[in-house]
Each structure stands twice: as structure tokens, then as C-alpha cells.
Scaffold this motif. Structure first.
Motif, PDB file in Angstrom:
ATOM      1  N   ALA A   1       4.934   5.235  -7.605  1.00 56.53           N
ATOM      2  CA  ALA A   1       4.229   4.080  -7.034  1.00 56.53           C
ATOM      3  C   ALA A   1       3.068   3.644  -7.919  1.00 56.53           C
ATOM      4  O   ALA A   1       2.834   2.445  -8.108  1.00 56.53           O
ATOM      5  CB  ALA A   1       3.734   4.424  -5.633  1.00 56.53           C
ATOM      6  N   ALA A   2       2.346   4.609  -8.480  1.00 53.19           N
ATOM      7  CA  ALA A   2       1.213   4.270  -9.343  1.00 53.19           C
ATOM      8  C   ALA A   2       1.670   3.603 -10.628  1.00 53.19           C
ATOM      9  O   ALA A   2       1.001   2.701 -11.142  1.00 53.19           O
ATOM     10  CB  ALA A   2       0.418   5.538  -9.659  1.00 53.19           C
ATOM     11  N   PHE A   3       2.811   3.995 -11.160  1.00 52.14           N
ATOM     12  CA  PHE A   3       3.338   3.387 -12.388  1.00 52.14           C
ATOM     13  C   PHE A   3       3.658   1.912 -12.167  1.00 52.14           C
ATOM     14  O   PHE A   3       3.368   1.064 -13.021  1.00 52.14           O
ATOM     15  CB  PHE A   3       4.588   4.148 -12.836  1.00 52.14           C
ATOM     16  CG  PHE A   3       5.227   3.602 -14.075  1.00 52.14           C
ATOM     17  CD1 PHE A   3       4.554   3.622 -15.285  1.00 52.14           C
ATOM     18  CD2 PHE A   3       6.500   3.052 -14.021  1.00 52.14           C
ATOM     19  CE1 PHE A   3       5.146   3.109 -16.431  1.00 52.14           C
ATOM     20  CE2 PHE A   3       7.092   2.549 -15.154  1.00 52.14           C
ATOM     21  CZ  PHE A   3       6.415   2.573 -16.365  1.00 52.14           C
ATOM     22  N   VAL A   4       4.227   1.604 -11.017  1.00 53.29           N
ATOM     23  CA  VAL A   4       4.553   0.212 -10.711  1.00 53.29           C
ATOM     24  C   VAL A   4       3.270  -0.605 -10.523  1.00 53.29           C
ATOM     25  O   VAL A   4       3.145  -1.727 -11.034  1.00 53.29           O
ATOM     26  CB  VAL A   4       5.441   0.137  -9.453  1.00 53.29           C
ATOM     27  CG1 VAL A   4       5.671  -1.311  -9.044  1.00 53.29           C
ATOM     28  CG2 VAL A   4       6.771   0.832  -9.710  1.00 53.29           C
ATOM     29  N   LEU A   5       2.306  -0.053  -9.795  1.00 53.83           N
ATOM     30  CA  LEU A   5       1.072  -0.792  -9.547  1.00 53.83           C
ATOM     31  C   LEU A   5       0.230  -0.960 -10.810  1.00 53.83           C
ATOM     32  O   LEU A   5      -0.472  -1.967 -10.961  1.00 53.83           O
ATOM     33  CB  LEU A   5       0.244  -0.077  -8.483  1.00 53.83           C
ATOM     34  CG  LEU A   5       0.752  -0.157  -7.043  1.00 53.83           C
ATOM     35  CD1 LEU A   5      -0.102   0.705  -6.127  1.00 53.83           C
ATOM     36  CD2 LEU A   5       0.761  -1.590  -6.550  1.00 53.83           C
TER      37      LEU A   5
ATOM     38  N   LYS B   1      -2.293  -6.444  -5.719  1.00 54.45           N
ATOM     39  CA  LYS B   1      -3.723  -6.177  -5.553  1.00 54.45           C
ATOM     40  C   LYS B   1      -4.068  -5.874  -4.101  1.00 54.45           C
ATOM     41  O   LYS B   1      -4.874  -4.992  -3.806  1.00 54.45           O
ATOM     42  CB  LYS B   1      -4.533  -7.366  -6.056  1.00 54.45           C
ATOM     43  CG  LYS B   1      -4.443  -7.584  -7.574  1.00 54.45           C
ATOM     44  CD  LYS B   1      -5.334  -8.731  -8.011  1.00 54.45           C
ATOM     45  CE  LYS B   1      -5.275  -8.923  -9.509  1.00 54.45           C
ATOM     46  NZ  LYS B   1      -6.149 -10.048  -9.966  1.00 54.45           N
ATOM     47  N   TRP B   2      -3.445  -6.614  -3.191  1.00 57.45           N
ATOM     48  CA  TRP B   2      -3.711  -6.366  -1.778  1.00 57.45           C
ATOM     49  C   TRP B   2      -3.176  -5.005  -1.340  1.00 57.45           C
ATOM     50  O   TRP B   2      -3.783  -4.328  -0.505  1.00 57.45           O
ATOM     51  CB  TRP B   2      -3.083  -7.480  -0.931  1.00 57.45           C
ATOM     52  CG  TRP B   2      -3.823  -8.770  -1.029  1.00 57.45           C
ATOM     53  CD1 TRP B   2      -3.488  -9.856  -1.772  1.00 57.45           C
ATOM     54  CD2 TRP B   2      -5.055  -9.101  -0.367  1.00 57.45           C
ATOM     55  NE1 TRP B   2      -4.419 -10.859  -1.619  1.00 57.45           N
ATOM     56  CE2 TRP B   2      -5.396 -10.422  -0.763  1.00 57.45           C
ATOM     57  CE3 TRP B   2      -5.890  -8.426   0.519  1.00 57.45           C
ATOM     58  CZ2 TRP B   2      -6.544 -11.065  -0.299  1.00 57.45           C
ATOM     59  CZ3 TRP B   2      -7.038  -9.059   0.969  1.00 57.45           C
ATOM     60  CH2 TRP B   2      -7.352 -10.355   0.567  1.00 57.45           C
ATOM     61  N   PHE B   3      -2.065  -4.620  -1.916  1.00 53.01           N
ATOM     62  CA  PHE B   3      -1.503  -3.307  -1.579  1.00 53.01           C
ATOM     63  C   PHE B   3      -2.427  -2.186  -2.052  1.00 53.01           C
ATOM     64  O   PHE B   3      -2.656  -1.207  -1.326  1.00 53.01           O
ATOM     65  CB  PHE B   3      -0.119  -3.150  -2.212  1.00 53.01           C
ATOM     66  CG  PHE B   3       0.560  -1.856  -1.866  1.00 53.01           C
ATOM     67  CD1 PHE B   3       1.210  -1.694  -0.659  1.00 53.01           C
ATOM     68  CD2 PHE B   3       0.530  -0.790  -2.750  1.00 53.01           C
ATOM     69  CE1 PHE B   3       1.829  -0.497  -0.336  1.00 53.01           C
ATOM     70  CE2 PHE B   3       1.137   0.409  -2.444  1.00 53.01           C
ATOM     71  CZ  PHE B   3       1.792   0.548  -1.230  1.00 53.01           C
ATOM     72  N   PHE B   4      -2.988  -2.337  -3.247  1.00 52.12           N
ATOM     73  CA  PHE B   4      -3.891  -1.308  -3.757  1.00 52.12           C
ATOM     74  C   PHE B   4      -5.184  -1.279  -2.945  1.00 52.12           C
ATOM     75  O   PHE B   4      -5.762  -0.215  -2.732  1.00 52.12           O
ATOM     76  CB  PHE B   4      -4.186  -1.550  -5.238  1.00 52.12           C
ATOM     77  CG  PHE B   4      -5.008  -0.473  -5.867  1.00 52.12           C
ATOM     78  CD1 PHE B   4      -4.519   0.817  -5.968  1.00 52.12           C
ATOM     79  CD2 PHE B   4      -6.280  -0.736  -6.343  1.00 52.12           C
ATOM     80  CE1 PHE B   4      -5.276   1.832  -6.546  1.00 52.12           C
ATOM     81  CE2 PHE B   4      -7.044   0.264  -6.919  1.00 52.12           C
ATOM     82  CZ  PHE B   4      -6.536   1.549  -7.025  1.00 52.12           C
ATOM     83  N   ARG B   5      -5.643  -2.435  -2.495  1.00 49.84           N
ATOM     84  CA  ARG B   5      -6.824  -2.454  -1.626  1.00 49.84           C
ATOM     85  C   ARG B   5      -6.542  -1.748  -0.317  1.00 49.84           C
ATOM     86  O   ARG B   5      -7.429  -1.107   0.266  1.00 49.84           O
ATOM     87  CB  ARG B   5      -7.245  -3.900  -1.371  1.00 49.84           C
ATOM     88  CG  ARG B   5      -7.827  -4.596  -2.609  1.00 49.84           C
ATOM     89  CD  ARG B   5      -8.087  -6.063  -2.335  1.00 49.84           C
ATOM     90  NE  ARG B   5      -8.573  -6.735  -3.542  1.00 49.84           N
ATOM     91  CZ  ARG B   5      -8.763  -8.041  -3.629  1.00 49.84           C
ATOM     92  NH1 ARG B   5      -8.507  -8.826  -2.570  1.00 49.84           N
ATOM     93  NH2 ARG B   5      -9.211  -8.576  -4.759  1.00 49.84           N
ATOM     94  N   LEU B   6      -5.315  -1.873   0.171  1.00 51.32           N
ATOM     95  CA  LEU B   6      -4.937  -1.162   1.386  1.00 51.32           C
ATOM     96  C   LEU B   6      -4.978   0.350   1.172  1.00 51.32           C
ATOM     97  O   LEU B   6      -5.388   1.109   2.061  1.00 51.32           O
ATOM     98  CB  LEU B   6      -3.535  -1.597   1.827  1.00 51.32           C
ATOM     99  CG  LEU B   6      -2.988  -0.992   3.118  1.00 51.32           C
ATOM    100  CD1 LEU B   6      -3.854  -1.412   4.300  1.00 51.32           C
ATOM    101  CD2 LEU B   6      -1.553  -1.419   3.338  1.00 51.32           C
ATOM    102  N   VAL B   7      -4.565   0.793  -0.020  1.00 47.89           N
ATOM    103  CA  VAL B   7      -4.615   2.219  -0.350  1.00 47.89           C
ATOM    104  C   VAL B   7      -6.055   2.699  -0.387  1.00 47.89           C
ATOM    105  O   VAL B   7      -6.388   3.783   0.125  1.00 47.89           O
ATOM    106  CB  VAL B   7      -3.912   2.478  -1.698  1.00 47.89           C
ATOM    107  CG1 VAL B   7      -4.104   3.922  -2.141  1.00 47.89           C
ATOM    108  CG2 VAL B   7      -2.428   2.160  -1.597  1.00 47.89           C
ATOM    109  N   ILE B   8      -6.937   1.907  -0.997  1.00 47.83           N
ATOM    110  CA  ILE B   8      -8.353   2.278  -1.051  1.00 47.83           C
ATOM    111  C   ILE B   8      -8.948   2.346   0.355  1.00 47.83           C
ATOM    112  O   ILE B   8      -9.746   3.235   0.674  1.00 47.83           O
ATOM    113  CB  ILE B   8      -9.128   1.274  -1.923  1.00 47.83           C
ATOM    114  CG1 ILE B   8      -8.624   1.340  -3.375  1.00 47.83           C
ATOM    115  CG2 ILE B   8     -10.620   1.549  -1.868  1.00 47.83           C
ATOM    116  CD1 ILE B   8      -9.265   0.327  -4.282  1.00 47.83           C
TER     117      ILE B   8
END
Length: 295
Positions: A114-118, A127-134
Motif C-alpha cells: 500500500a505504501a509503494f502505491v501511495l 492524498k485524502w486516503f493518506f490523510r485518513l491514515v494519519i
């Protein structure tokens, strides 16, 4: 014809930068580091000594750090208590080892993919997906325990190993850590691999993962520590599926008389996480020093 005189060019003296550090300063720094090292090692030293103390030394006041009359009675009493259970001690150990190994490997694989794709691909909503992770990092696991239980119940995974293993695959800390490291992998390196005909899976496994080795080794330390100490008493009810921490905590329910057994339990539960940490720490330091590639 007059001969031209060769003009000697002045030699430039190389300036060497000297560190302005005295022997006394070095000694002071080492002394401070030694103090903090002993301070951090004190709980481990005390736990090791307490595991081999007889009961009369455990209840001494003021307590002593070093054991005076070492004995193995605490461990013998522990194995006697565990042998009286209708589930063998080896079964509890297998349950914990299976959950720890499978959960750690799965967590590293899922987080890395997942991190490789992001980190290396731009797609709508990334970007919104990564903000959700944070945002998920802000919540404690107890907050999501009820929704987690409802989902596992609908899937029919309650009272199985997967009730503990699968939710840990999606722990947000792993994804956040791996993405931050993978963003430092040069894009030029990946483009050169694609020009040479490398497929995405080859690039991920043979180029990206070795470079971010410090990240997934650190992630392995956290995963082993969390899964090894997970009692799983909320989602696992069958005695033959229960983990070693849960069984050992039940042994300690006997009260003050089992204080020596409790010290032995603490030492046994610390062995695996500490061993993994010591082995992985050397690799983390080595790879951080040798694989720092910048674009």
C-alpha cells in the motif's frame, strides 16, 4: 633565443579541519552516555534477577537488585501450574507464535504494498486516503474495538486466529512509516529499472524493499512486540486457541503467593521481543548507514 624561466606556482596548503575536543570532553560525553545506558538497562537487570530470587528475597524491604541465593523454583512452580491445565503449555506457545509470525509477515507485506502505491503513483484521492491514515493514528485501539468486533462477527472470524491476525494487517502505523521511507527512494532509479524491462513486482521486491530495509525491520520490532503480548481474550474464547500471555496471566491470579512465579512469567514474556529487537537493531543501523540513496 633567451630561455624562458619557469615560474613556480605556489603550492596550496591543504587545510585540515581539526576538531576542538579535549580528552576531558570526550570522557564527559562517554560518562553521560554510560549513565543513561545503565539507567535504561536497570529494569531489564532487575527483572532478570527477580526471576531467580526466592520468595524471602522478593519481599525484602528495601528491595535488593542483585539476587543473593539464585534458584529455579519460580520456573519449576510455573511449569507445574501450567502442566495442571487441560490444555498443554506447548499449545499456548504455538498459538502465540503462529499469531505473531503470520501477523508480522502479513502486516509488513500489506503495509509495504500500500505504501509503494501511495508513494510512487498519483491517483485520484491518494492524498485524502493518506490523510485518513494519519487521522487513524490519533485513535487508540480501544476506540475501534466495537466496530472491529461487529465486522469480525459478520465475517464469522470470532474465536479464530484470524480475529487477531487480519485486523493487524491494516494497522495505520505500518503504512505511514513505509510511505515516508519509500518517498525517499529516487524515481530515477525506478525509471531506469523500467527501461531495462523490469516489471512492477520485480522493482518492488528487488529494488524498493532492500532500500527501505530499515523501515520494515523497525516495523517488525513493533509488530512482534504488540502481537506477542496480545492476550486476544476479547475475540478468542476457546481455551485451546488462547494465547500464552492470557494463560500466564491466569496463573498470576493466585495472589501474593505467586509473586515468584510472576517474576518468571515477566522474564519469559520479555525474551522474544528483546531478542528480536537486539537482532534487528544491528541490521537497522547497518542498512541506515549503507543504503542512503538520494535523488
Amino acid at each position: 633565443m633567451a630561455k624562458k624561466k619557469k615560474v613556480k606556482e605556489p603550492k596550496l596548503k591543504k587545510r585540515t579541519k581539526r576538531l576542538n575536543r579535549s580528552a576531558g570532553g570526550n570522557f564527559g560525553i562517554y560518562l553521560i552516555l554510560l549513565f543513561f545506558a545503565l539507567f535504561m538497562a536497570f529494569p531489564l537487570v532487575y527483572a532478570i534477577n527477580a526471576a531467580f530470587k526466592p520468595l524471602d528475597e522478593i519481599f525484602l524491604f528495601p528491595p535488593r537488585v542483585w539476587v543473593q541465593n539464585p534458584t529455579l523454583d519460580n520456573f519449576q512452580d510455573l511449569f507445574v501450574l501450567m502442566s495442571k491445565s487441560w490444555v498443554p503449555f506447548t499449545r499456548y506457545f504455538f498459538n502465540t507464535a503462529f499469531i505473531t509470525v503470520v501477523g508480522t509477515v502479513g502486516h509488513i507485506i500489506v503495509s509495504s504494498l500500500a505504501a509503494f502505491v501511495l508513494a510512487k503513483y498519483k491517483f485520484p484521492g491518494s492524498k485524502w486516503f493518506f490523510r485518513l491514515v494519519i487521522t487513524a493514528l490519533m485513535f487508540n485501539g480501544y476506540v475501534t474495538s466495537i466496530p472491529n468486533y461487529l465486522i469480525l462477527s459478520e465475517l464469522g472470524w470470532i474465536d479464530t486466529y484470524w480475529a487477531v491476525i487480519v485486523p493487524y494487517f491494516a494497522a495505520p502505523l505500518g503504512l505511514f512509516l513505509m510511505k515516508q521511507f519509500m518517498e525517499g527512494v529516487p524515481d530515477v532509479l525506478l525509471e531506469a529499472a523500467k527501461i531495462d524491462g523490469a516489471k512492477e513486482w520485480t522493482i518492488f521486491m528487488e529494488i524498493v524493499m532492500p532500500i527501505v530495509k530499515p523501515a520494515w525491520l523497525t516495523l517488525m520490532i513493533f509488530a512482534v512486540q504488540n502481537l506477542w503480548n496480545n492476550q486476544a481474550s476479547v475475540v478468542i474464547y476457546s481455551e485451546e486457541l488462547k494465547t500464552l500471555p492470557y494463560a500466564l496471566q491466569q496463573v498470576l491470579a493466585g495472589g501474593v503467593a505467586r509473586a515468584g512465579v510472576g517474576s518468571a512469567v515477566s522474564l519469559i514474556m520479555m525474551i522474544v521481543p528483546i531478542t528480536v529487537f537486539i537482532i534487528s537493531q544491528s541490521n537497522v543501523l547497518e542498512t541506515m548507514a549503507s543504503s542512503g540513496i538520494k535523488d
